[in-house]
Write a protein that holds these residues in place. Structure first.
Motif, PDB file in Angstrom:
ATOM      1  N   VAL A 267       0.842  -1.197   0.000  1.00 51.98           N
ATOM      2  CA  VAL A 267       0.000   0.000   0.000  1.00 51.98           C
ATOM      3  C   VAL A 267       0.879   1.249   0.000  1.00 51.98           C
ATOM      4  CG1 VAL A 267      -1.802  -1.222   1.260  1.00 51.98           C
ATOM      5  CG2 VAL A 267      -0.155   0.176   2.522  1.00 51.98           C
ATOM      6  N   SER A 268       0.314   2.355  -0.415  1.00 54.42           N
ATOM      7  CA  SER A 268       1.052   3.618  -0.409  1.00 54.42           C
ATOM      8  C   SER A 268       1.015   4.228   0.981  1.00 54.42           C
ATOM      9  CB  SER A 268       0.419   4.588  -1.419  1.00 54.42           C
ATOM     10  OG  SER A 268      -0.897   4.932  -1.011  1.00 54.42           O
ATOM     11  N   PHE A 269       1.908   5.204   1.225  1.00 54.16           N
ATOM     12  CA  PHE A 269       1.877   5.909   2.503  1.00 54.16           C
ATOM     13  C   PHE A 269       0.550   6.654   2.659  1.00 54.16           C
ATOM     14  CE2 PHE A 269       6.719   5.959   2.629  1.00 54.16           C
ATOM     15  CZ  PHE A 269       6.771   5.091   3.709  1.00 54.16           C
ATOM     16  N   ARG A 270      -0.002   7.097   1.554  1.00 53.17           N
ATOM     17  CA  ARG A 270      -1.279   7.822   1.605  1.00 53.17           C
ATOM     18  C   ARG A 270      -2.397   6.901   2.113  1.00 53.17           C
ATOM     19  NH1 ARG A 270      -2.978  12.593  -0.441  1.00 53.17           N
ATOM     20  NH2 ARG A 270      -5.182  12.860  -0.928  1.00 53.17           N
ATOM     21  N   GLN A 293      -4.248  13.265   8.567  1.00 52.14           N
ATOM     22  CA  GLN A 293      -3.684  11.922   8.722  1.00 52.14           C
ATOM     23  C   GLN A 293      -2.352  11.788   7.999  1.00 52.14           C
ATOM     24  OE1 GLN A 293      -7.254   9.888   7.284  1.00 52.14           O
ATOM     25  NE2 GLN A 293      -7.411   8.818   9.261  1.00 52.14           N
ATOM     26  N   VAL A 294      -2.276  12.317   6.786  1.00 56.05           N
ATOM     27  CA  VAL A 294      -1.027  12.264   6.011  1.00 56.05           C
ATOM     28  C   VAL A 294       0.074  13.015   6.747  1.00 56.05           C
ATOM     29  CG1 VAL A 294       0.112  13.058   3.892  1.00 56.05           C
ATOM     30  CG2 VAL A 294      -2.112  11.921   3.755  1.00 56.05           C
ATOM     31  N   GLU A 295      -0.246  14.187   7.280  1.00 50.63           N
ATOM     32  CA  GLU A 295       0.739  14.981   8.011  1.00 50.63           C
ATOM     33  C   GLU A 295       1.182  14.266   9.287  1.00 50.63           C
ATOM     34  OE1 GLU A 295       3.419  17.816   8.865  1.00 50.63           O
ATOM     35  OE2 GLU A 295       2.266  17.623   7.009  1.00 50.63           O
ATOM     36  N   ARG A 296       0.255  13.626   9.982  1.00 55.00           N
ATOM     37  CA  ARG A 296       0.593  12.926  11.208  1.00 55.00           C
ATOM     38  C   ARG A 296       1.507  11.735  10.918  1.00 55.00           C
ATOM     39  NH1 ARG A 296      -2.240  13.234  15.702  1.00 55.00           N
ATOM     40  NH2 ARG A 296      -2.267  15.416  15.023  1.00 55.00           N
ATOM     41  N   LEU A 297       1.217  11.012   9.852  1.00 51.95           N
ATOM     42  CA  LEU A 297       2.070   9.872   9.492  1.00 51.95           C
ATOM     43  C   LEU A 297       3.478  10.342   9.141  1.00 51.95           C
ATOM     44  CD1 LEU A 297       2.312   6.829   9.033  1.00 51.95           C
ATOM     45  CD2 LEU A 297       1.634   7.205   6.650  1.00 51.95           C
ATOM     46  N   LYS A 298       3.592  11.482   8.460  1.00 53.76           N
ATOM     47  CA  LYS A 298       4.909  12.044   8.154  1.00 53.76           C
ATOM     48  C   LYS A 298       5.667  12.355   9.443  1.00 53.76           C
ATOM     49  CE  LYS A 298       3.878  14.156   3.645  1.00 53.76           C
ATOM     50  NZ  LYS A 298       3.724  15.442   2.898  1.00 53.76           N
ATOM     51  N   GLU A 299       4.960  12.899  10.442  1.00 53.05           N
ATOM     52  CA  GLU A 299       5.591  13.202  11.732  1.00 53.05           C
ATOM     53  C   GLU A 299       6.076  11.921  12.404  1.00 53.05           C
ATOM     54  OE1 GLU A 299       2.615  15.270  13.901  1.00 53.05           O
ATOM     55  OE2 GLU A 299       2.799  17.139  12.767  1.00 53.05           O
TER      56      GLU A 299
END
Length: 373
Positions: A267-270, A293-299
């Motif tokens: 799966v993609s990070f998105r 959610q995308v920003e939190r996963l990046k953190e």
């Protein structure tokens, strides 16, 4: 009733060869204070804490009366009753804090009882039990040495530090040369307070201080594989998942885990970000839920923020049942390594990253796999 005060403190030994249950809990980020443990258990089981925060703090400080201690420990004792465990049976009154075999058996029995209460066979825990039992048995030589030197002045004990570690150094995964280097360094430390260690000594001591952690992680790695095998049909996975995680790309070890999940699931990070639980107020700035959610996963991947245990549990619940427990285990391991690294300076961090590399860890995994077989 006795007028003696009851005191319950975390048992911290700071022995590189073996950690106590409290030290392992601390390694994985779990609270070890009696106040935190009681409050968490009370909230978990919808019980009332009948004593004040001040009394809970006194329980781990200057002490409280037996009656007050019984009131404070009520949530914990209720849990033990639900698990059909009797505290006095597996930790008898008078048990020494040096009796790590008894303390560890109690901790593992409590841990296993949680699975048994859910009608789960606990045989998958055998690699962990085997490692702890072996390390506790090997520790007996140090325990005996300590008993023989009880009452000796602390400064005198420092001059005998090499004697304390000599009986167990060959029980680690260090090679003979590294073992000799560590013992010789301890001998030098016993003679002078401030010494300048060379690179070989620093590396050998680094391996020695992390030997327990690496072996423990290997035992949990095997536990995760056992769990996977039990719930997965078809071909069994025999290779370490943690080796693959450590070899993955990432700015931190938790980031490596996220990269591994992405590659392993395809799966993609998105898409992975959609599994990240978000509080409603986080979207009140006008951003969409997915953007948050995308920003939190990046953190998470960069190590800027660390998910709580509750958040990790919700995140892992999005995966197949047979993957949820093992993912949670690897989340705890990767967070533990990241938490460890921030305690050290840049050069020391570089050395620790070599110690916690896939190549170095593999030897610990193979060692524990052979022992647990």
């Amino acid at each position: 009733m006795s007028s003696e005060k009851v005191v319950i403190k975390p048992i911290i030994k700071k022995n590189p060869f073996i950690k106590t249950p409290d030290e392992v809990a601390e390694l994985f980020g779990f609270p070890t204070s009696i106040r935190s443990q009681i409050k968490i258990l009370a909230a978990l089981f919808g019980q009332e804490v009948k004593v004040s925060d001040r009394s809970l703090d006194n329980l781990s400080g200057k002490g409280v009366s037996e009656q007050k201690a019984d009131e404070a420990l009520a949530p914990m004792l209720t849990l033990l009753d639900q698990l059909n465990l009797n505290l006095d049976n597996f930790i008898p009154i008078g048990t020494s804090t040096d009796d790590l075999k008894t303390l560890w058996r109690a901790a593992i029995k409590s841990f296993a009882a949680g699975f048994e209460s859910a009608a789960q066979d606990t045989s998958f825990l055998q690699p962990l039990i085997a490692f702890i039992e072996r390390r506790c048995t090997e520790y007996e030589a140090q325990r005996e040495w300590g008993s023989n030197h009880r009452g000796v002045d602390e400064q005198k004990l420092l001059t005998l530090i090499a004697e304390f570690y000599r009986p167990v150094i060959d029980k680690t995964a260090l090679n003979s040369e590294q073992q000799n280097i560590v013992i010789q360094l301890f001998e030098r430390l016993s003679l002078e307070q401030n010494i300048q260690a060379n690179q070989d000594e620093i590396e050998a001591m680094g391996l020695f201080t992390q030997d327990f952690n690496l072996s423990l992680f290997a035992a949990f790695d095997l536990v995760a594989l056992n769990w996977k095998h039990r719930h997965q049909e078809g071909i069994k996975q025999h290779n370490s998942f943690l080796v693959k995680i450590l070899a993955s790309d990432g700015k931190c070890y938790f980031g490596k885990l996220m990269s591994f999940i992405k590659e392993d699931t395809g799966v993609s990070f998105r898409t992975l970000a959609q599994y990240v639980p978000i509080q409603q107020e986080s979207t009140e700035t006008g951003r969409t839920l997915l953007e948050v959610q995308v920003e939190r996963l990046k953190e998470w991947r960069k190590g800027k923020t660390k998910p709580s245990f509750a958040t990790l549990e919700k995140f892992c619940s999005n995966f197949a049942f047979e993957d949820q427990l093992l993912l949670f285990i690897y989340c705890l391991i990767c967070q533990a390594i990241d938490r460890l690294l921030v305690k050290y300076k840049t050069d020391e961090q570089r050395m620790l990253k070599e110690i916690y590399s896939a190549d170095n860890y593999l030897s610990y995994y193979l060692r524990e796999k052979e022992t647990a077989a």
